[in-house]
Enzyme design. Structure first.
Site, mmCIF file in Angstrom:
data_model
loop_
_atom_site.group_PDB
_atom_site.id
_atom_site.type_symbol
_atom_site.label_atom_id
_atom_site.label_comp_id
_atom_site.label_asym_id
_atom_site.label_seq_id
_atom_site.Cartn_x
_atom_site.Cartn_y
_atom_site.Cartn_z
ATOM 1 N N TRP A 90 0.848 -1.212 0.000
ATOM 2 C CA TRP A 90 0.000 0.000 0.000
ATOM 3 C C TRP A 90 0.877 1.254 0.000
ATOM 4 C CZ3 TRP A 90 -5.208 -0.734 2.799
ATOM 5 C CH2 TRP A 90 -6.025 0.393 2.674
ATOM 6 N N ARG A 92 3.535 1.880 -1.301
ATOM 7 C CA ARG A 92 4.183 2.186 -2.580
ATOM 8 C C ARG A 92 3.449 3.300 -3.332
ATOM 9 N NH1 ARG A 92 7.607 -1.371 -4.665
ATOM 10 N NH2 ARG A 92 8.134 0.475 -5.861
ATOM 11 N N ARG A 94 2.698 6.676 -3.636
ATOM 12 C CA ARG A 94 3.422 7.800 -3.033
ATOM 13 C C ARG A 94 2.642 9.088 -2.997
ATOM 14 N NH1 ARG A 94 7.765 6.721 -7.491
ATOM 15 N NH2 ARG A 94 5.795 6.104 -8.465
ATOM 16 N N GLU A 100 1.313 6.561 10.180
ATOM 17 C CA GLU A 100 1.139 5.187 10.658
ATOM 18 C C GLU A 100 1.307 5.101 12.171
ATOM 19 O OE1 GLU A 100 3.775 2.346 8.790
ATOM 20 O OE2 GLU A 100 2.786 0.633 9.740
ATOM 21 N N SER A 102 2.767 4.100 15.527
ATOM 22 C CA SER A 102 4.203 3.982 15.780
ATOM 23 C C SER A 102 4.514 2.842 16.738
ATOM 24 C CB SER A 102 4.740 5.291 16.367
ATOM 25 O OG SER A 102 6.075 5.086 16.795
ATOM 26 N N ARG A 104 7.418 2.332 17.666
ATOM 27 C CA ARG A 104 8.502 2.842 18.519
ATOM 28 C C ARG A 104 7.893 3.494 19.756
ATOM 29 N NH1 ARG A 104 12.274 6.877 15.619
ATOM 30 N NH2 ARG A 104 13.622 6.312 17.352
ATOM 31 N N ASP A 188 -6.109 12.585 -2.874
ATOM 32 C CA ASP A 188 -7.144 13.200 -3.713
ATOM 33 C C ASP A 188 -7.759 12.142 -4.629
ATOM 34 O OD1 ASP A 188 -5.857 13.185 -6.372
ATOM 35 O OD2 ASP A 188 -4.445 14.604 -5.477
ATOM 36 N N HIS A 194 -6.483 5.980 -9.333
ATOM 37 C CA HIS A 194 -5.317 5.263 -9.870
ATOM 38 C C HIS A 194 -4.970 4.085 -8.953
ATOM 39 C CE1 HIS A 194 -1.367 4.551 -11.639
ATOM 40 N NE2 HIS A 194 -0.842 4.653 -10.423
ATOM 41 N N ARG A 199 -5.591 -1.826 -7.506
ATOM 42 C CA ARG A 199 -5.797 -2.716 -6.357
ATOM 43 C C ARG A 199 -7.139 -3.434 -6.338
ATOM 44 N NH1 ARG A 199 -0.624 -3.742 -5.344
ATOM 45 N NH2 ARG A 199 0.581 -1.835 -5.127
HETATM 46 C C1 LIG Z 1 -0.038 -6.287 -9.421
HETATM 47 C C2 LIG Z 1 1.125 -5.479 -8.921
HETATM 48 C C3 LIG Z 1 2.364 -6.107 -8.748
HETATM 49 C C4 LIG Z 1 3.448 -5.365 -8.272
HETATM 50 N N1 LIG Z 1 4.659 -5.998 -8.082
HETATM 51 C C5 LIG Z 1 5.712 -5.306 -7.578
HETATM 52 C C6 LIG Z 1 6.975 -5.942 -7.323
HETATM 53 O O1 LIG Z 1 7.139 -7.123 -7.557
HETATM 54 N N2 LIG Z 1 7.978 -5.189 -6.811
HETATM 55 C C7 LIG Z 1 7.833 -3.861 -6.532
HETATM 56 O O2 LIG Z 1 8.786 -3.235 -6.067
HETATM 57 N N3 LIG Z 1 6.655 -3.230 -6.771
HETATM 58 C C8 LIG Z 1 5.598 -3.914 -7.271
HETATM 59 N N4 LIG Z 1 4.402 -3.262 -7.484
HETATM 60 C C9 LIG Z 1 4.289 -1.853 -7.149
HETATM 61 C C10 LIG Z 1 4.258 -0.983 -8.427
HETATM 62 O O3 LIG Z 1 5.467 -1.101 -9.164
HETATM 63 C C11 LIG Z 1 4.043 0.474 -8.027
HETATM 64 O O4 LIG Z 1 5.125 0.903 -7.210
HETATM 65 C C12 LIG Z 1 2.768 0.697 -7.240
HETATM 66 O O5 LIG Z 1 1.690 0.045 -7.872
HETATM 67 C C13 LIG Z 1 2.465 2.182 -7.133
HETATM 68 O O6 LIG Z 1 2.107 2.628 -8.405
HETATM 69 P P1 LIG Z 1 2.369 4.133 -8.880
HETATM 70 O O7 LIG Z 1 3.834 4.410 -8.795
HETATM 71 O O8 LIG Z 1 1.726 4.278 -10.211
HETATM 72 O O9 LIG Z 1 1.506 4.900 -7.777
HETATM 73 P P2 LIG Z 1 1.784 6.290 -6.971
HETATM 74 O O10 LIG Z 1 3.035 6.215 -6.171
HETATM 75 O O11 LIG Z 1 0.518 6.511 -6.230
HETATM 76 O O12 LIG Z 1 1.954 7.327 -8.071
HETATM 77 C C14 LIG Z 1 0.871 7.744 -8.898
HETATM 78 C C15 LIG Z 1 1.455 8.288 -10.172
HETATM 79 O O13 LIG Z 1 2.209 9.462 -9.847
HETATM 80 C C16 LIG Z 1 3.365 9.515 -10.679
HETATM 81 N N5 LIG Z 1 4.557 9.488 -9.826
HETATM 82 C C17 LIG Z 1 4.599 9.357 -8.478
HETATM 83 N N6 LIG Z 1 5.854 9.424 -8.041
HETATM 84 C C18 LIG Z 1 6.631 9.581 -9.130
HETATM 85 C C19 LIG Z 1 8.029 9.700 -9.329
HETATM 86 N N7 LIG Z 1 8.902 9.686 -8.329
HETATM 87 N N8 LIG Z 1 8.480 9.863 -10.586
HETATM 88 C C20 LIG Z 1 7.620 9.888 -11.627
HETATM 89 N N9 LIG Z 1 6.283 9.772 -11.510
HETATM 90 C C21 LIG Z 1 5.800 9.627 -10.276
HETATM 91 C C22 LIG Z 1 3.290 8.337 -11.629
HETATM 92 O O14 LIG Z 1 2.607 8.733 -12.785
HETATM 93 C C23 LIG Z 1 2.421 7.354 -10.879
HETATM 94 O O15 LIG Z 1 1.755 6.430 -11.711
HETATM 95 C C24 LIG Z 1 3.301 -3.977 -7.976
HETATM 96 C C25 LIG Z 1 2.047 -3.376 -8.161
HETATM 97 C C26 LIG Z 1 0.973 -4.098 -8.619
HETATM 98 C C27 LIG Z 1 -0.369 -3.417 -8.786
#
Ligand SMILES: Cc1cc2nc3c(=O)[nH]c(=O)nc-3n(C[C@H](O)[C@H](O)[C@H](O)COP(=O)(O)OP(=O)(O)OC[C@H]3O[C@@H](n4cnc5c(N)ncnc54)[C@H](O)[C@@H]3O)c2cc1C
Length: 323
Positions: A90, A92, A94, A100, A102, A104, A188, A194, A199
């Site tokens: 979750w 991931r 960003r 969260e 704590s 600690r 938002d 997205h 998910r």
């Molecule tokens: C089925 C599935 C399997 C997965 N398997 C793995 C795995 O094996 N290993 C692993 O590490 N992860 C895995 N992930 C995580 C995946 O790679 C993404 O990190 C996660 O889904 C978050 O997606 P996001 O970056 O699009 O979302 P958010 O972080 O919510 O970002 C939303 C959007 O904002 C933009 N954005 C945000 N931050 C940045 C940035 N720094 N630079 C450029 N654009 C940005 C992008 O357009 C992004 O799509 C998996 C995800 C899914 C759904």
């Protein structure tokens, strides 16, 4: 009650919807609705369009053309509890603001996730990140006993370390990934959609899908028109590559099906050739299979929540303290 909160959102505000055995999702606060998205979009399109365009049409247009900033005018704040292995996936996402619990600062409650027998499944043969057939209930029973044994051990060591006045930030280090954590999560609507698209999808871990489904059902109540467009264009819609469009074009003209369009295949690559044998479309076999799957019309998912099944914050606290 603020006027910006629609009555449909009011009905679920502050209720705790159970997810998995001890998890929950609660909508803490919301700002905006379908009208707020429309209002922001009208700044771009001007008041002249108001007469000809219905709210629904406008919102569908925004979704279709990925004009997403008006969706950012709606903000939602949730209180959620999930096993740590789900929290790790979750987090991931960003674009949310997270705070969260704590481990600690506070003692971690001994609340652990146990999969039901129905979800106790083998490793998938086709998807390295998925599960396959349901396993024997006897094996599930055995696994639950072994999990319980390990959790009792981990809890006993944790309690012993705390009793010896070891810092909470160290005492927790061997708690299992099945331990529940919780957080406040604000995002938002654009980024929430997205997140939910990824998910509620069948490729997401089943446990995560359960959270996605509850949150999607909340979205359906708060912004029903945006939700409807999101289901149509994002959840049930699909993207086509140049090669896929070329195959589709040939299918329409020849009134054939995708498989019959493939004239040469070496097992890994399919080559679609014209009448003179010239290569027209070069595409991997796996992509052809994915394309054929895309052409199957998906069933429209229904995400719903029933306030009658919800709990109050106090009931959740009692349930956790009972563990
Ligand atoms: C089925 C599935 C399997 C997965 N398997 C793995 C795995 O094996 N290993 C692993 O590490 N992860 C895995 N992930 C995580 C995946 O790679 C993404 O990190 C996660 O889904 C978050 O997606 P996001 O970056 O699009 O979302 P958010 O972080 O919510 O970002 C939303 C959007 O904002 C933009 N954005 C945000 N931050 C940045 C940035 N720094 N630079 C450029 N654009 C940005 C992008 O357009 C992004 O799509 C998996 C995800 C899914 C759904």
């Amino acid at each position: 009650v603020r006027p910006a909160i629609e009555s449909a959102a009011e009905e679920i505000l502050g209720l705790y919807f159970p997810v998995l055995d001890h998890g929950f999702v609660s909508l803490v606060d919301v700002m905006g609705d379908d009208a707020a998205v429309e209002q922001a979009a009208r700044v771009s399109y001007g008041s002249g369009t108001r007469k000809v365009s219905e709210t629904r049409d406008l919102l569908r247009y925004l979704m279709r053309h990925q004009h997403t900033t008006p969706l950012e005018m709606v903000e939602l704040k949730f209180h959620c509890a999930m096993p740590m292995f789900i929290a790790r996936q979750w987090i991931r996402h960003r674009t949310a603001s997270v705070n969260e619990y704590s481990g600690r600062y506070s003692v971690v409650p001994a609340v652990f996730y146990t999969p039901e027998a129905e979800q106790f499944r083998s490793q998938s043969k086709t998807n390295k990140q998925g599960r396959g057939e349901q396993l024997d209930p006897g094996l599930h029973h055995e696994a639950v006993m072994r999990w319980q044994f390990q959790r009792d051990e981990a809890s006993a060591i944790y309690d012993w370390l705390l009793a010896e006045d070891v810092a909470r930030e160290l005492a927790r280090i061997d708690l299992p990934l099945s331990t529940y954590t919780q957080w406040y999560w604000k995002i938002d609507l654009h980024n929430l959609l997205h997140f939910l698209k990824l998910r509620v999808d069948g490729h997401a871990q089943w446990e995560f899908q359960q959270y996605g489904q509850v949150m999607a059902a909340m979205v359906a109540r708060i912004v029903p028109l945006v939700y409807e467009a999101w289901i149509d264009y994002e959840v049930c819609g699909t993207r086509l590559s140049l090669q896929e469009r070329m195959i589709l074009d040939r299918m329409i003209n020849a009134q054939g099906n995708a498989r019959s369009m493939i004239s040469v295949s070496d097992g890994k690559r399919d080559v679609i050739a014209d009448m003179n044998g010239n290569k027209v479309i070069d595409i991997r076999s796996r992509e052809v299979e994915e394309f054929i799957a895309k052409l199957n019309v998906p069933e429209r998912p229904v995400f719903s929540i029933d306030p009658a099944t919800s709990m109050t914050a106090g009931q959740v606290r009692e349930k956790w303290e009972d563990k």
